[in-house]
Design a protein around this motif. Structure first.
Motif, PDB file in Angstrom:
ATOM      1  N   GLY A   1       0.322  -7.762  -4.964  1.00  0.00           N
ATOM      2  CA  GLY A   1      -0.245  -6.603  -5.632  1.00  0.00           C
ATOM      3  C   GLY A   1       0.292  -5.320  -5.036  1.00  0.00           C
ATOM      4  N   ILE A   2       0.018  -4.221  -5.705  1.00  0.00           N
ATOM      5  CA  ILE A   2       0.384  -2.896  -5.211  1.00  0.00           C
ATOM      6  C   ILE A   2      -0.794  -1.966  -5.460  1.00  0.00           C
ATOM      7  N   ILE A   3      -1.097  -1.122  -4.472  1.00  0.00           N
ATOM      8  CA  ILE A   3      -2.154  -0.130  -4.615  1.00  0.00           C
ATOM      9  C   ILE A   3      -1.661   1.171  -4.006  1.00  0.00           C
ATOM     10  N   GLY A   4      -1.880   2.271  -4.720  1.00  0.00           N
ATOM     11  CA  GLY A   4      -1.376   3.553  -4.236  1.00  0.00           C
ATOM     12  C   GLY A   4      -2.347   4.684  -4.495  1.00  0.00           C
TER      13      GLY A   4
ATOM     14  N   VAL B   1      -0.329  -7.054   4.418  1.00  0.00           N
ATOM     15  CA  VAL B   1      -0.191  -5.685   3.912  1.00  0.00           C
ATOM     16  C   VAL B   1       1.087  -5.038   4.442  1.00  0.00           C
ATOM     17  N   LEU B   2       1.777  -4.347   3.556  1.00  0.00           N
ATOM     18  CA  LEU B   2       2.951  -3.550   3.939  1.00  0.00           C
ATOM     19  C   LEU B   2       2.838  -2.171   3.307  1.00  0.00           C
ATOM     20  N   ALA B   3       2.968  -1.128   4.140  1.00  0.00           N
ATOM     21  CA  ALA B   3       2.971   0.249   3.647  1.00  0.00           C
ATOM     22  C   ALA B   3       4.333   0.864   3.948  1.00  0.00           C
TER      23      ALA B   3
ATOM     24  N   ASN C   1       0.274   7.902   7.422  1.00  0.00           N
ATOM     25  CA  ASN C   1      -0.440   8.560   8.515  1.00  0.00           C
ATOM     26  C   ASN C   1      -1.669   7.746   8.931  1.00  0.00           C
ATOM     27  N   ARG C   2      -2.504   8.352   9.752  1.00  0.00           N
ATOM     28  CA  ARG C   2      -3.675   7.639  10.269  1.00  0.00           C
ATOM     29  C   ARG C   2      -4.569   7.120   9.149  1.00  0.00           C
ATOM     30  N   HIS C   3      -4.790   7.928   8.130  1.00  0.00           N
ATOM     31  CA  HIS C   3      -5.625   7.482   7.012  1.00  0.00           C
ATOM     32  C   HIS C   3      -5.029   6.275   6.320  1.00  0.00           C
ATOM     33  N   MET C   4      -3.730   6.311   6.032  1.00  0.00           N
ATOM     34  CA  MET C   4      -3.117   5.188   5.328  1.00  0.00           C
ATOM     35  C   MET C   4      -3.129   3.926   6.184  1.00  0.00           C
ATOM     36  N   ARG C   5      -3.008   4.070   7.485  1.00  0.00           N
ATOM     37  CA  ARG C   5      -3.093   2.890   8.349  1.00  0.00           C
ATOM     38  C   ARG C   5      -4.506   2.298   8.329  1.00  0.00           C
ATOM     39  N   ARG C   6      -5.520   3.174   8.214  1.00  0.00           N
ATOM     40  CA  ARG C   6      -6.886   2.669   8.075  1.00  0.00           C
ATOM     41  C   ARG C   6      -7.059   1.901   6.765  1.00  0.00           C
TER      42      ARG C   6
ATOM     43  N   VAL D   1       0.856  -1.181   0.000  1.00  0.00           N
ATOM     44  CA  VAL D   1       0.000   0.000   0.000  1.00  0.00           C
ATOM     45  C   VAL D   1       0.894   1.233   0.000  1.00  0.00           C
ATOM     46  N   VAL D   2       0.704   2.095  -0.991  1.00  0.00           N
ATOM     47  CA  VAL D   2       1.623   3.225  -1.172  1.00  0.00           C
ATOM     48  C   VAL D   2       0.935   4.536  -0.799  1.00  0.00           C
ATOM     49  N   GLN D   3       1.597   5.281   0.034  1.00  0.00           N
ATOM     50  CA  GLN D   3       1.096   6.503   0.660  1.00  0.00           C
ATOM     51  C   GLN D   3       0.812   7.643  -0.309  1.00  0.00           C
ATOM     52  N   GLU D   4       0.018   8.593   0.180  1.00  0.00           N
ATOM     53  CA  GLU D   4      -0.131   9.894  -0.470  1.00  0.00           C
ATOM     54  C   GLU D   4       1.113  10.736  -0.133  1.00  0.00           C
ATOM     55  N   ILE D   5       1.027  12.044  -0.341  1.00  0.00           N
ATOM     56  CA  ILE D   5       2.155  12.915   0.017  1.00  0.00           C
ATOM     57  C   ILE D   5       2.091  13.337   1.481  1.00  0.00           C
ATOM     58  N   PHE D   6       1.383  12.542   2.299  1.00  0.00           N
ATOM     59  CA  PHE D   6       1.221  12.886   3.710  1.00  0.00           C
ATOM     60  C   PHE D   6       1.814  11.830   4.636  1.00  0.00           C
ATOM     61  N   GLY D   7       2.572  10.902   4.069  1.00  0.00           N
ATOM     62  CA  GLY D   7       3.215   9.877   4.877  1.00  0.00           C
ATOM     63  C   GLY D   7       2.293   8.712   5.181  1.00  0.00           C
TER      64      GLY D   7
END
Length: 225
Positions: free
Chosen positions: A113-116, A54-56, A37-42, A29-35
């Motif tokens: 897979g990869i999702i970003g 899953v690995l981010a 963060n809490r959203h990406m962990r969700r 799972v590939v982050q936005e430009i915000f690291g």
């Protein structure tokens, strides 16, 4: 939980790891430009609940370790500045390190897979075209995809764009479709950039749910083992 990865050039970076070690499918799972963060962990939690390991990877670690930003204008400015310090080739090494860690954990038969999202949407496209370690790729509103639209994907790809995204003109989406007739491209009327992030003013629950349903179906088809 947080773990550490080692990229091929010796760089060490942190990553958020969730999901069962017995999974047959892994997802970067590939982050936005915000690291990461809490959203990406969700986001990671939702995919882990679907049975994915899953690995981010924390892509900002190459510029500044431990960055987690919000969505205020000053956060956007900082995120853009950090992204500008990181070379795309180095980012590719980091997502490949995440893929290698999943492969080591799950076994060589597991599908990956990869999702970003946002910046990560472009990174996911690069993961499909500039690497051969992924079996499927999904990108949400990746602003850099149009510039790399003529690159050849090595795996199936699905892309999502908001039709009201001021940073990604519909002409760019049309150009991507024309250059890549073999990939799935979905657009969402009225949706803006970041429509899938519940912490942004542009969040669209209906479009987010539909895009995620499509993403899950796509990944299930192409990562079935």
């Amino acid at each position: 939980m947080q773990i550490e990865l080692a990229a091929a050039d010796g760089h060490r970076l942190s990553a958020w790891r969730l999901g069962p070690d017995t999974a047959r499918r892994g997802l970067v799972v590939v982050q936005e430009i915000f690291g990461v963060n809490r959203h990406m962990r969700r986001v990671c939690e939702r995919f882990a609940q679907q049975g994915y390991a899953v690995l981010a990877p924390a892509l900002f670690d190459r510029a500044q370790p431990g960055v987690e930003l919000g969505y205020a204008p000053e956060d956007v400015k900082q995120g853009i500045a950090l992204r500008g310090q990181i070379d795309a080739a180095a980012t590719l090494l980091d997502i490949e390190a995440a893929a290698a860690a999943l492969r080591a954990s799950l076994g060589k038969e597991a599908k990956l897979g990869i999702i970003g999202y946002c910046w990560g949407g472009t990174v996911a496209w690069h993961g499909a075209t500039r690497s051969e370690v992924f079996d499927a790729a999904v990108g949400y509103y990746g602003g850099g995809i149009a510039a790399a639209k003529d690159e050849t994907p090595h795996c199936p790809v699905q892309l999502h764009f908001g039709e009201a995204d001021h940073g990604i003109p519909l002409d760019d989406v049309a150009a991507i479709r024309a250059a890549q007739p073999g990939i799935e491209v979905f657009t969402y009327p009225g949706a803006q950039h970041g429509f899938s992030c519940e912490e942004r003013g542009s969040y669209s629950p209906t479009d987010s749910a539909l895009a995620e349903q499509r993403s899950l179906g796509f990944l299930a088809r192409h990562l079935a083992g």
